[in-house]
Enzyme design. Structure first.
Site, PDB file in Angstrom:
ATOM      1  N   SER A 229       7.066  -6.786  -4.633  1.00 33.09           N
ATOM      2  CA  SER A 229       5.658  -7.691  -4.419  1.00 33.09           C
ATOM      3  C   SER A 229       5.190  -8.178  -5.659  1.00 33.09           C
ATOM      4  O   SER A 229       4.672  -9.093  -5.784  1.00 33.09           O
ATOM      5  CB  SER A 229       4.841  -6.709  -3.673  1.00 33.09           C
ATOM      6  OG  SER A 229       4.148  -5.622  -4.485  1.00 33.09           O
ATOM      7  N   ARG A 233       5.010 -12.073  -6.002  1.00 37.10           N
ATOM      8  CA  ARG A 233       3.562 -12.404  -5.943  1.00 37.10           C
ATOM      9  C   ARG A 233       3.476 -13.550  -7.028  1.00 37.10           C
ATOM     10  O   ARG A 233       2.842 -14.806  -6.795  1.00 37.10           O
ATOM     11  CB  ARG A 233       2.524 -11.549  -6.126  1.00 37.10           C
ATOM     12  CG  ARG A 233       1.110 -11.961  -6.347  1.00 37.10           C
ATOM     13  CD  ARG A 233       0.247 -10.844  -6.536  1.00 37.10           C
ATOM     14  NE  ARG A 233       0.102  -9.716  -5.530  1.00 37.10           N
ATOM     15  CZ  ARG A 233       0.788  -8.691  -5.713  1.00 37.10           C
ATOM     16  NH1 ARG A 233       1.122  -8.345  -6.950  1.00 37.10           N
ATOM     17  NH2 ARG A 233       0.714  -7.556  -4.851  1.00 37.10           N
ATOM     18  N   ASN A 237       2.971 -17.807  -6.206  1.00 36.66           N
ATOM     19  CA  ASN A 237       2.006 -18.586  -6.522  1.00 36.66           C
ATOM     20  C   ASN A 237       2.276 -19.593  -7.591  1.00 36.66           C
ATOM     21  O   ASN A 237       1.897 -20.931  -7.170  1.00 36.66           O
ATOM     22  CB  ASN A 237       1.072 -17.593  -7.347  1.00 36.66           C
ATOM     23  CG  ASN A 237       0.057 -16.885  -6.484  1.00 36.66           C
ATOM     24  OD1 ASN A 237      -0.839 -17.584  -5.675  1.00 36.66           O
ATOM     25  ND2 ASN A 237       0.329 -15.648  -6.205  1.00 36.66           N
TER      26      ASN A 237
END
Lengths: 299, 156
Positions: A229, A233, A237
């Site tokens: 994660s 992440r 993004n």
């Protein structure tokens, strides 16, 4: 136009790749002729297809080059300021650097309660480096690829944090540190115990033995989810942000009215992105601190 | 999007930068900052101490000044007292001296007066005798009437 757009986008999303083409791969030359490779060859990939054919034996030269260059730049800056730092009155750039250092130091002190020599420098490295890599996103998407294109380099993806290898690589390093410190602080027994005796913990040894596989399954997922994660992440993004910049850039070629609108959108998205890149750098740093703090906690 | 050797490369790069930061950047920067912080704290402490010292010194100086003023006032008062006393003494001396002189002068005057009275008396008695002799026609035997004459003279 549709084909052009697709080419434009996929060109922007293709890394400059150096890798090993397998034997028997049929290479397509620019004039349309084909060459079949008789043996595995290390070479620059001409396009995404060849890069995909290289599989794991490939290096994204642009991602690695930019990430190393930006990291070296920021580290050089901090190193020079560290040499300049004294007990006297700080000035100029040193003020700025010390502000960042103090910010990181406070954040680490608040979130990390153990004693460690590595966590604070690690946090500083992550924050500044990830910020620099994300910052490349604010440079208009066509500028650097055009410059490198003029120099004969076909592909150039300038934002290293839009490369999943880069973000996952950093996350895996953090993961390695987590495992290392977990074992160092709690011992192998403590680490294994943490993986197998939670969340279901009962006094009865027989029942506990039954729960061990279940616990191990759950805890392993929780453990592995952390670096995945963490890496994804940042990647997600930045990749999405880059994608929107590319789509906005496409509008420039679609007439004056749309071009003007694209200019406004580009500006608005860039302003918003200043927040995003800082926030993502901060989140990556913060989560690293928290994960390492958890690794240092003894139950 | 493919996972490849870049991953390994990035891990190595990351490790190098973290090690560099840990060794050459973080300790120097934080050390300098903490040292400076301490120095500033010490400086502020010293300034506070100096201010307190100054206040004490001012208080002490004011005290000394007041004391000196009091002493000066006391000395002046003493001097005044002494001057008054001297003046009083001088007055007293002058007065007694004057009295003495006046008394002496009065004594002398009295003496003079007595002497004059005596002389006057003698002359009166002689005059009386001479008058009597003229009256009696013959000289009065001075020696025979001496006693009488003396009594007369005394009565005058």
């Amino acid at each position: 136009m549709a084909g052009n757009s697709q080419e434009y986008i996929s060109h922007h999303l293709t890394n400059l790749t150096y890798g090993k083409l397998p034997a028997g791969y049929v290479r397509q030359n620019e004039d349309g002729s084909t060459v079949e490779l008789t043996e595995a060859t290390w070479t620059m990939a001409h396009g995404g297809e060849e890069a995909a054919a290289m599989g794991f034996n490939a290096v994204h030269v642009d991602s690695l080059g930019w990430s190393f260059g930006l990291g070296a730049l920021i580290m050089f800056l901090f190193w020079r300021m560290a040499k300049k730092a004294s007990t006297g009155v700080p000035s100029g750039m040193l003020n700025f650097v010390e502000m960042i250092v103090e910010f990181i130091d406070n954040t680490v002190k608040e979130s990390f309660h153990g004693r460690s020599k590595i966590v604070a420098p690690l946090a500083l490295t992550i924050f500044t480096w990830v910020f620099m890599m994300n910052f490349m996103d604010l440079i208009p998407v066509d500028v650097l690829p055009a410059i490198f294109g003029a120099m004969g380099v076909g592909y150039m993806k300038v934002v290293p944090s839009t490369d999943v290898n880069v973000t996952l690589g950093m996350a895996l390093f953090v993961f390695a540190l987590m495992i290392f410190y977990s074992i160092k602080i709690k011992g192998i027994g403590g680490f294994v115990g943490e993986l197998t005796l939670h969340p279901f913990n009962v006094k009865n040894p027989v029942v506990q033995a039954l729960f061990i596989p279940v616990n191990f399954f759950l805890e392993s997922i929780a453990l592995i989810a952390k670096p995945i994660s963490l890496g994804l992440r940042l990647f997600g993004n930045m990749y999405a942000g880059e994608m929107i910049f590319i789509l906005i850039a496409l509008m420039f070629s679609a007439g004056a009215a749309l071009g003007l609108m694209a200019g406004v959108l580009q500006w608005a998205w860039a302003v918003f992105h200043i927040l995003v890149i800082t926030l993502q750098a901060f989140i990556f740093m913060m989560l690293t601190i928290v994960y390492l703090s958890m690794a240092h906690e003894d139950h | 999007m493919n996972i490849n050797l870049t991953l390994i490369g990035q891990i190595i790069t990351f490790a190098i930068f973290v090690a560099f930061c840990m060794k050459f950047v973080w300790p120097h920067l934080l050390g300098a900052m903490q040292e400076r912080e301490k120095k500033i704290a010490d400086g502020l402490d010293a300034a506070n101490r100096a201010a307190r010292d100054l206040e004490l010194a001012q208080k002490e100086a004011a005290g000394k000044l007041r004391e000196a003023k009091e002493q000066a006032a006391e000395i002046i008062e003493q001097a005044n007292k002494r001057a008054n006393q001297i003046v009083d003494d001088a007055k007293e001396t002058a007065r007694t001296e004057g009295e003495r002189i006046v008394a002496a002068a009065q004594g002398e005057i009295e003496q003079e007066a007595n002497r004059a009275k005596e002389a006057l008396r003698k002359q009166v008695s002689e005059l009386a005798v001479a008058g009597a002799a003229k009256i009696l026609g013959k000289s009065v035997d001075a020696s025979a009437h001496d006693e009488l004459l003396n009594t007369l003279a005394e009565e005058l």
